[in-house]
Design a protein around this motif. Structure first.
Motif, short mmCIF file in Angstrom:
data_model
loop_
_atom_site.label_atom_id
_atom_site.label_comp_id
_atom_site.label_asym_id
_atom_site.label_seq_id
_atom_site.Cartn_x
_atom_site.Cartn_y
_atom_site.Cartn_z
N HIS A 94 0.61 -1.10 -0.16
CA HIS A 94 -0.07 0.09 -0.07
C HIS A 94 0.77 1.38 -0.01
CE1 HIS A 94 -4.30 -1.40 1.46
NE2 HIS A 94 -3.63 -2.25 0.67
N TYR A 106 1.52 5.38 0.97
CA TYR A 106 0.86 6.41 1.43
C TYR A 106 1.58 7.86 1.00
CZ TYR A 106 -0.50 2.54 4.44
OH TYR A 106 -1.09 1.21 4.79
N HIS A 112 -3.14 5.59 -0.36
CA HIS A 112 -3.90 6.52 0.72
C HIS A 112 -3.17 8.04 0.90
CE1 HIS A 112 -4.88 2.51 2.71
NE2 HIS A 112 -3.92 2.20 2.00
N VAL A 116 -2.30 11.17 2.79
CA VAL A 116 -2.25 11.38 4.17
C VAL A 116 -1.71 12.90 4.40
CG1 VAL A 116 -2.06 9.05 4.97
CG2 VAL A 116 0.00 10.17 4.09
N LEU A 121 3.75 11.72 7.22
CA LEU A 121 4.04 10.25 7.16
C LEU A 121 4.60 10.11 8.74
CD1 LEU A 121 6.24 9.71 4.12
CD2 LEU A 121 3.74 9.11 4.42
N LEU A 124 3.07 2.44 9.50
CA LEU A 124 2.42 2.34 8.04
C LEU A 124 1.68 0.74 8.09
CD1 LEU A 124 4.85 3.73 5.83
CD2 LEU A 124 2.92 4.82 6.41
N SER A 153 -1.41 5.77 9.66
CA SER A 153 -1.13 6.84 8.89
C SER A 153 -2.36 7.03 7.86
CB SER A 153 0.08 6.82 8.13
OG SER A 153 1.12 6.93 8.92
N SER A 154 -3.34 6.21 7.83
CA SER A 154 -4.46 6.44 6.75
C SER A 154 -5.77 5.97 7.48
CB SER A 154 -3.93 5.44 5.70
OG SER A 154 -3.91 4.06 6.07
#
Length: 202
Positions: free
Chosen positions: A129, A131, A173, A175, A178, A191, A196-197
């Motif tokens: 994933h 971010y 995602h 955000v 981070l 993460l 964070s998401s």
């Protein structure tokens, strides 16, 4: 006009991507099956203070220090660090290195910062994933056909043209920031914990 180049201690040119090479009194090699970077030389630490278990896990009986890096070797003595072994994502039997995906996504003008983490998957075990912290303002170096703003699907399409199919993130995602330590180091484990998401944007 001036110029600069990377050279080793014998003044030989090094590839710009090379982390370094071996030299007298030091040793480095890649352990298998995964090409792990391990080192042995007089300046390698003796161990962790008051932590024999951590020392045992890091330095083997032969004195080789396992750095935790995944690296490659070009046959000419140059080592190239690929990523951290603990960050490697195994999806459907394929190894994915987050740094490779991050290098691609940071090239998009709408991306200010990016980090790639893992999420569990019932079929493939785990998947990547991404971010993304969107660029704060428009950049002038936009790519043909792309503006400074992008949605998640556009970023995934961008990855598909630059990465093997299995390396393309499952989701993006967006955000605000981070997760990092006080020194600015990315806390990738957060993460992985999804801290964070919210829901993925795509």
């Amino acid at each position: 006009m001036s110029a600069a180049s990377r050279r080793d201690e014998r003044r030989r040119h090094l590839p710009v991507e090379a982390a370094g090479d071996r030299w007298h009194g030091r040793g480095g090699r890649l352990a298998q099956p995964e090409p792990k970077d391990i080192r042995r030389c007089p300046i390698v630490m003796l161990g962790y203070h008051n932590n024999p278990e951590a020392t045992r896990q890091t330095i083997d009986p032969a004195g080789w220090l396992h750095t935790g890096d995944v690296a490659t070797h070009d046959g000419l003595g140059h080592f190239f660090v690929v990523d951290r072994l603990k960050d490697m994502i195994v999806t459907g039997g394929y190894n994915i290195y987050p740094a490779e995906i991050e290098r691609v996504l940071i090239g998009h003008p709408a991306v200010a910062l990016v980090a790639v983490g893992r999420e569990p998957d019932p079929v493939k075990g785990e998947v990547a994933h991404a971010y993304v912290v969107p660029a704060a303002r428009a950049r002038t170096d936009t790519m043909a056909g792309m503006g400074a703003e992008a949605d998640a699907e556009e970023l995934l399409a961008y990855c598909r043209t630059r990465l093997a199919a299995y390396k393309v993130p499952r989701a993006v995602h967006f955000v605000d920031a981070l997760p990092t330590t006080s020194s600015g180091k990315l806390m990738r484990r957060k993460l992985r914990q999804g801290q964070s998401s919210g829901a993925p944007d795509a």
